[in-house]
Design a protein around this motif. Structure first.
Motif, PDB file in Angstrom:
ATOM      1  N   ALA A   1      20.964   9.593  41.898  1.00  0.00           N
ATOM      2  CA  ALA A   1      21.386  10.976  41.680  1.00  0.00           C
ATOM      3  C   ALA A   1      20.703  11.528  40.421  1.00  0.00           C
ATOM      4  O   ALA A   1      20.410  10.750  39.510  1.00  0.00           O
ATOM      5  N   PRO A   2      20.475  12.839  40.360  1.00  0.00           N
ATOM      6  CA  PRO A   2      20.842  13.845  41.348  1.00  0.00           C
ATOM      7  C   PRO A   2      19.899  13.867  42.551  1.00  0.00           C
ATOM      8  O   PRO A   2      18.723  13.603  42.397  1.00  0.00           O
TER       9      PRO A   2
ATOM     10  N   ASP B   1      25.511  16.639  40.782  1.00  0.00           N
ATOM     11  CA  ASP B   1      25.078  15.248  40.901  1.00  0.00           C
ATOM     12  C   ASP B   1      24.526  15.003  42.296  1.00  0.00           C
ATOM     13  O   ASP B   1      23.638  14.182  42.487  1.00  0.00           O
ATOM     14  N   VAL B   2      25.107  15.679  43.255  1.00  0.00           N
ATOM     15  CA  VAL B   2      24.606  15.570  44.627  1.00  0.00           C
ATOM     16  C   VAL B   2      24.893  16.892  45.346  1.00  0.00           C
ATOM     17  O   VAL B   2      25.917  17.532  45.096  1.00  0.00           O
TER      18      VAL B   2
ATOM     19  N   GLY C   1      26.340   6.275  42.029  1.00  0.00           N
ATOM     20  CA  GLY C   1      25.315   7.323  41.915  1.00  0.00           C
ATOM     21  C   GLY C   1      23.973   6.932  42.509  1.00  0.00           C
ATOM     22  O   GLY C   1      22.979   7.636  42.375  1.00  0.00           O
TER      23      GLY C   1
ATOM     24  N   GLU D   1      26.668   5.259  49.241  1.00  0.00           N
ATOM     25  CA  GLU D   1      26.565   5.580  47.818  1.00  0.00           C
ATOM     26  C   GLU D   1      27.328   4.539  47.021  1.00  0.00           C
ATOM     27  O   GLU D   1      28.414   4.104  47.414  1.00  0.00           O
TER      28      GLU D   1
END
Lengths: 317, 262
Positions: free
Chosen positions: B173-174, B113-114, B153, B150
């Motif tokens: 995200a991603p 996701d990150v 997301g 953040e």
């Protein structure tokens, strides 16, 4: 002969001078220039003076301001199979953009070279590694085009540039899908040139003792048209922000004049500023390591010397 | 949330660097290795992101020599959950490194996701791997980041550019985020953390396991050498106040007439 493209940026109406340095070094080759987005009225004429054959201006929706994906998509389509090498100055923007573009071509990239030659059709560069503690020859392999960024101020401005045709060409370009976009730009504290591009730098170290004391360096910098920097010790002590740090975990600089005030010369700092052409050091400790790198060393108290230096420079500048 | 951090092990900033015998790389035998300083900010930001998103895991990935896995253990001791080491020489180029990181991330079976990295490694100073890895994974990237917020997301990222200006990016995200100094204050590994780290999973792969071969080399280095030493400069004593004006005038004259820089 290798087909070469130089990616250029403008800052307001002015073409960044590192582009002219690169064009000067490529004299004798046919070199095109590409600029994305708004480029100002005089850019083409200025680039022609330094040898640009064609100046391509890539324009299209969402290309008026920088985004890594938008610029890379636009340039990828334009470059296609038309060029063997793509050069750019090692600016904040190009350092971010060029590796992404190289990745699109599965191609190699040489980062921040300080010198280069074209050996026949092939690029061979010199670059500092370990923040300048060693130098090495760098060459590229794999699919074309090869990508190269050049450290500003390292090559020097060409003395007698060869004029190019400078044919202007507008290219309709496509930014494609942009996932990371700039929402706003917060202006920096300094209107001065960035340390990495500055021709003259006045830096302060731990001996500055406080953030307020940097004012005397700013006054000296004002007289010289210089940008103010700092050592890691000064940044870690909270006297200056990290954006001002010169050294291995800060910025690597290559000005023609570097004035180090109250900087002892830790290996970390020396690595970041050793490519300065002329170094002046002011320090009370006659055995400080900075004096081994200085062209002109003044053993004295910076709080006394800097104001005198400022007045003396006012007389001659 | 699947959080990845890519780290590198580099010579300590205080280390004296010398070329090896044939100039093909540096002498690595007596070097003290540390986690790349910018990667410490990446690890910290990964741990902060994990803390704000329950059920998240932090996987730390490194491509490099096997003789010393200290940097991975440090990241695990700081709080990362598991680690992946791709065994390789220390002088891979950026393309090979990015491709190996991509292979290792894919082999983990988790979709990132990150991804956090440092903005550059302080050994080769290329500043290429973050963007290359993002490009290879089809992800957006924001580099030289010294502000990261953040929520759900969605990231607001501050990127430092010339003159201390900041570009503020918004991205969902991603995303790959390359950390600059100043992003946060990295935590120290606690003693219980260090003890726990010894029992955390550490997967090891070879370069070929992650799909990288010698044909992937894009940058060839040769002729490593020390930079030329400058000849000794001129030194003036101005400790005595009476001497100061004369010394400064002399230096200014030299800058103008000898060095010709002003």
């Amino acid at each position: 002969m290798a087909k070469i493209l130089v990616f250029s940026e403008t800052s307001g109406e002015t073409v960044k001078s590192v582009t002219f340095e690169i064009l000067g070094k490529l004299a004798g080759h046919t070199v095109d220039v590409a600029i994305v987005g708004d480029m100002g009225a005089n850019a083409t004429a200025d680039l022609a003076k330094y040898g640009a054959a064609n100046v391509h201006n890539l324009k299209g929706a969402n290309l008026d301001k920088y985004s890594p994906e938008g610029y890379a998509n636009a340039l990828k389509e334009f470059i296609g199979s038309n060029y063997d090498y793509v050069f750019a100055g090692a600016t904040s923007l190009a350092k971010d953009l060029m590796p992404r573009l190289a990745g699109m071509f599965d191609a190699g990239m040489a980062s921040e070279v300080t010198n280069f030659v074209m050996e026949g059709d092939n690029f061979a560069g010199t670059r500092p590694l370990f923040a300048g503690k060693v130098l090495a020859k760098v060459e590229l392999d794999g699919p074309k085009p090869g990508f190269v960024t050049v450290r500003p101020n390292a090559l020097g401005m060409p003395e007698a540039p060869t004029a190019g045709a400078g044919a202007a060409n507008e290219v309709a370009a496509n930014a494609g899908d942009i996932k990371a976009a700039i929402k706003e730009i917060v202006k920096g504290a300094s209107e001065k040139l960035d340390l990495t591009e500055a021709n003259v730098i006045v830096s302060g170290g731990r001996a500055m003792k406080s953030a307020e004391n940097f004012k005397i360096l700013e006054e000296l910098a004002e007289v010289l048209g210089a940008t103010v920097g700092a050592s890691r010790a000064a940044v870690d002590s909270g006297y200056a922000p990290h954006a001002m740090q010169v050294g291995q975990t800060g910025k690597t600089v290559a000005p023609s004049l570097y004035i180090a005030c109250g900087i002892s010369g830790a290996i970390q700092h020396l690595a970041g500023m050793r490519t300065s052409k002329v170094i002046v050091a002011i320090n009370t400790d006659p055995d400080a390591p900075i004096f081994t790198k200085a062209d002109y060393g003044i053993v004295g108290d910076l709080f006394q010397i800097v104001p005198i230096l400022k007045e003396e420079l006012k007389k001659v500048l | 949330m699947n959080i990845f951090v890519c780290i590198k092990q580099v010579p300590d900033t205080e280390t004296k660097i010398t070329p090896n015998g044939d100039g093909s790389y540096i002498e690595t035998s007596s070097i003290k290795w540390i986690m790349n300083p910018y990667d410490e900010f990446a690890v910290e930001q990964a741990l902060l992101t994990k803390a704000a998103n329950s059920g998240s895991t932090v996987t730390v990935v490194r491509v490099g020599g096997v003789k010393d896995t200290e940097a991975l253990r440090t990241a695990l001791a700081m709080g990362a959950d598991d680690a992946i080491l791709v065994e390789a020489d220390d002088n891979l180029d950026s393309y090979m490194t990015a491709k190996a990181l991509k292979g290792a991330i894919e082999k983990s079976g988790k979709t990132p996701d990150v991804i956090f990295t440092g903005k550059q490694a302080i050994d080769d100073d290329c500043l290429q791997v973050p963007q290359l890895l993002a490009q290879m994974l089809g992800m957006p990237s924001v580099t030289v980041v010294d502000g990261c917020e953040e929520a759900g997301g969605s990231y607001t990222l501050k990127r430092e550019v010339e003159g201390g200006a900041l570009e503020v990016y918004e991205v969902t995200a991603p995303v790959l985020i390359a950390a600059n100094k100043g992003l946060n204050s990295p935590r120290y590994a606690s003693l219980p953390g260090i003890m726990k780290a010894k029992r955390k999973p550490l997967a090891q792969h070879s370069l070929s396991d992650v799909g990288v071969s010698a044909d992937d080399r894009r940058v060839k280095y040769s002729g490593f050498q020390l930079p030329p030493e400058k000849p000794a400069g001129k030194k003036f004593d101005a400790m005595d106040e009476a001497a100061q004006a004369g010394v400064v005038a002399e230096v200014v004259k030299l800058l103008r007439e000898e060095a010709k820089v002003i």
